[in-house]
Design a protein around this motif. Sequence first.
Motif, PDB file in Angstrom:
ATOM      1  N   ASP A 144      -1.190  -5.007   3.086  1.00 26.38           N
ATOM      2  CA  ASP A 144       0.142  -4.480   3.430  1.00 26.38           C
ATOM      3  C   ASP A 144       0.549  -4.898   4.833  1.00 26.38           C
ATOM      4  N   ARG A 145       1.815  -5.187   4.995  1.00 30.44           N
ATOM      5  CA  ARG A 145       2.347  -5.557   6.323  1.00 30.44           C
ATOM      6  C   ARG A 145       2.269  -4.385   7.294  1.00 30.44           C
ATOM      7  N   ARG A 146       2.383  -3.173   6.753  1.00 26.86           N
ATOM      8  CA  ARG A 146       2.343  -2.011   7.653  1.00 26.86           C
ATOM      9  C   ARG A 146       0.902  -1.732   8.078  1.00 26.86           C
ATOM     10  N   ASP A 147       0.769  -0.884   9.090  1.00 29.61           N
ATOM     11  CA  ASP A 147      -0.574  -0.630   9.621  1.00 29.61           C
ATOM     12  C   ASP A 147      -1.218   0.612   9.002  1.00 29.61           C
ATOM     13  N   ALA A 148      -0.558   1.229   8.016  1.00 29.90           N
ATOM     14  CA  ALA A 148      -1.116   2.441   7.404  1.00 29.90           C
ATOM     15  C   ALA A 148      -0.623   2.537   5.969  1.00 29.90           C
ATOM     16  N   PRO A 149      -1.396   3.220   5.097  1.00 31.30           N
ATOM     17  CA  PRO A 149      -0.959   3.359   3.707  1.00 31.30           C
ATOM     18  C   PRO A 149       0.209   4.336   3.582  1.00 31.30           C
ATOM     19  N   GLY A 150       0.986   4.208   2.491  1.00 24.03           N
ATOM     20  CA  GLY A 150       2.118   5.126   2.279  1.00 24.03           C
ATOM     21  C   GLY A 150       3.467   4.421   2.346  1.00 24.03           C
ATOM     22  N   GLY A 151       3.460   3.115   2.652  1.00 22.31           N
ATOM     23  CA  GLY A 151       4.709   2.348   2.631  1.00 22.31           C
ATOM     24  C   GLY A 151       5.753   2.892   3.590  1.00 22.31           C
ATOM     25  N   HIS A 152       6.993   2.999   3.106  1.00 22.62           N
ATOM     26  CA  HIS A 152       8.118   3.364   3.976  1.00 22.62           C
ATOM     27  C   HIS A 152       7.970   4.756   4.580  1.00 22.62           C
ATOM     28  N   TRP A 153       7.140   5.627   3.986  1.00 16.40           N
ATOM     29  CA  TRP A 153       7.006   6.981   4.525  1.00 16.40           C
ATOM     30  C   TRP A 153       6.496   6.949   5.964  1.00 16.40           C
ATOM     31  N   ASN A 154       5.757   5.873   6.327  1.00  7.82           N
ATOM     32  CA  ASN A 154       5.267   5.771   7.707  1.00  7.82           C
ATOM     33  C   ASN A 154       6.389   5.543   8.716  1.00  7.82           C
ATOM     34  N   ASP A 155       7.548   5.127   8.244  1.00  6.30           N
ATOM     35  CA  ASP A 155       8.675   4.873   9.146  1.00  6.30           C
ATOM     36  C   ASP A 155       9.806   5.877   8.922  1.00  6.30           C
ATOM     37  N   ALA A 156       9.510   6.969   8.252  1.00  7.25           N
ATOM     38  CA  ALA A 156      10.583   7.910   7.897  1.00  7.25           C
ATOM     39  C   ALA A 156      11.038   8.717   9.109  1.00  7.25           C
ATOM     40  N   TYR A 157      12.270   9.205   9.047  1.00 11.55           N
ATOM     41  CA  TYR A 157      12.832  10.054  10.104  1.00 11.55           C
ATOM     42  C   TYR A 157      12.160  11.432  10.075  1.00 11.55           C
ATOM     43  N   SER A 158      12.226  12.125  11.212  1.00  6.55           N
ATOM     44  CA  SER A 158      11.420  13.356  11.367  1.00  6.55           C
ATOM     45  C   SER A 158      11.815  14.451  10.388  1.00  6.55           C
ATOM     46  N   PHE A 159      13.075  14.462   9.927  1.00  6.27           N
ATOM     47  CA  PHE A 159      13.514  15.577   9.082  1.00  6.27           C
ATOM     48  C   PHE A 159      13.538  15.210   7.594  1.00  6.27           C
ATOM     49  N   VAL A 160      12.930  14.086   7.236  1.00  3.31           N
ATOM     50  CA  VAL A 160      12.890  13.725   5.811  1.00  3.31           C
ATOM     51  C   VAL A 160      12.055  14.752   5.039  1.00  3.31           C
ATOM     52  N   ARG A 161      12.456  15.025   3.823  1.00  2.00           N
ATOM     53  CA  ARG A 161      11.688  15.900   2.923  1.00  2.00           C
ATOM     54  C   ARG A 161      11.629  15.218   1.563  1.00  2.00           C
ATOM     55  N   ALA A 169       0.852  -1.207   0.000  1.00  5.53           N
ATOM     56  CA  ALA A 169       0.000   0.000   0.000  1.00  5.53           C
ATOM     57  C   ALA A 169       0.880   1.248   0.000  1.00  5.53           C
ATOM     58  N   GLY A 170       2.040   1.134  -0.662  1.00  6.19           N
ATOM     59  CA  GLY A 170       2.944   2.279  -0.773  1.00  6.19           C
ATOM     60  C   GLY A 170       2.575   3.145  -1.968  1.00  6.19           C
ATOM     61  N   ALA A 171       3.497   4.048  -2.305  1.00  5.71           N
ATOM     62  CA  ALA A 171       3.248   4.988  -3.398  1.00  5.71           C
ATOM     63  C   ALA A 171       2.974   4.267  -4.718  1.00  5.71           C
ATOM     64  N   THR A 172       3.711   3.198  -4.969  1.00  4.12           N
ATOM     65  CA  THR A 172       3.531   2.459  -6.228  1.00  4.12           C
ATOM     66  C   THR A 172       2.131   1.858  -6.294  1.00  4.12           C
ATOM     67  N   ALA A 173       1.737   1.165  -5.216  1.00  5.36           N
ATOM     68  CA  ALA A 173       0.422   0.516  -5.181  1.00  5.36           C
ATOM     69  C   ALA A 173      -0.696   1.540  -5.332  1.00  5.36           C
ATOM     70  N   LEU A 174      -0.594   2.632  -4.581  1.00  7.75           N
ATOM     71  CA  LEU A 174      -1.700   3.590  -4.567  1.00  7.75           C
ATOM     72  C   LEU A 174      -1.796   4.365  -5.884  1.00  7.75           C
ATOM     73  N   ALA A 175      -0.664   4.606  -6.549  1.00  6.40           N
ATOM     74  CA  ALA A 175      -0.719   5.257  -7.864  1.00  6.40           C
ATOM     75  C   ALA A 175      -1.395   4.327  -8.870  1.00  6.40           C
ATOM     76  N   PHE A 176      -1.094   3.035  -8.769  1.00  2.00           N
ATOM     77  CA  PHE A 176      -1.755   2.060  -9.658  1.00  2.00           C
ATOM     78  C   PHE A 176      -3.258   2.040  -9.392  1.00  2.00           C
TER      79      PHE A 176
END
Length: 247
Positions: A33-50, A10-17
């Motif tokens: 999805d294994r994660r508990d929310a859509p958006g894939g790796h963005w849900n685990d990103a560090y606080s200062f990611v842009r 349910a990451g960016a690739t899946a949701l764009a499709f």
Amino acid sequence: MRTDYLVIGAGATALAFVDTVFAGTDATFTIVDRRDAPGGHWNDAYSFVRLHQPGWMYGVPSQPFGSLDVEESGPNRGFTPLASGVEVTDHFHRFLRETLLPSGRVTYLPLSEYREGRAVSLLSGESTEVEATTVVDATLLEATIPLTHEPSFLVADGAVCVPPNSLARTAPRHDHFAVLGAGKTALDVVTWLLVNGARPEQITWVRPREAWLYGRDLFQPGGGLHGRHRRRAGPAVRRHGRGSTAR
Ligand SMILES: Cc1cc2nc3c(=O)[nH]c(=O)nc-3n(C[C@H](O)[C@H](O)[C@H](O)COP(=O)(O)OP(=O)(O)OC[C@H]3O[C@@H](n4cnc5c(N)ncnc54)[C@H](O)[C@@H]3O)c2cc1C
């Protein structure tokens, strides 16, 4: 469970499709999805990611994202804003919550793993057979990030190895930083340390290889590479009716 499209991830690739096919058909979708929310790796990103490019170039095509305003100050002065990680995840969360789920055509199974035709809940172990016309594996670009993976190297006694996610909390306790990697995450960490007052001599940057870097001015609406390409290729697709273009 029966569905037209079983989408793994349910990451960016899946949701764009899903966004693209959803808009043009009456099809049904089951997203696992294994994660508990859509958006894939963005849900685990560090606080200062842009986002490293303007937001209007990213996300699901049907939903507006990013601003065309130009920043007046800071390191991104003169360019359109770079969305924060929170804004990127919000974009995907809202798309699922406000567009896909209310349609009744989309079933979302978070915290579940796809295993040979079955969606298996990672919490309860409950296994559901999913009969799909088409299985779409949207995991092939799955990002490997430090937070969710063990380091593939040994850490010397006395050294503390942390993912970027812990840095904001732990950095004040250290006076030297070795940053490993030549990708976006390492660049973000080095920049974050410098912006927050670390001196260059406090940072050792270990790069396995050189990286290709593009000037941000090449990716601004109406100018740079994008504008030059448009002038050669004629008008590009207009997006969201806001005068921005998507390719
Ligand atoms: C820190 C970081 C910053 C980035 N910044 C940018 C940027 O600014 N611009 C840009 O264009 N790109 C950027 N990227 C690249 C990024 O990988 C893509 O933009 C995009 O988010 C990748 O989406 P994805 O859906 O392919 O993968 P992911 O986001 O990794 O999603 C894949 C999903 O599949 C799930 N999954 C895998 N196997 C299974 C299974 N068997 N069953 C169930 N679920 C499964 C995973 O749980 C995961 O949620 C960045 C990457 C990282 C790590």
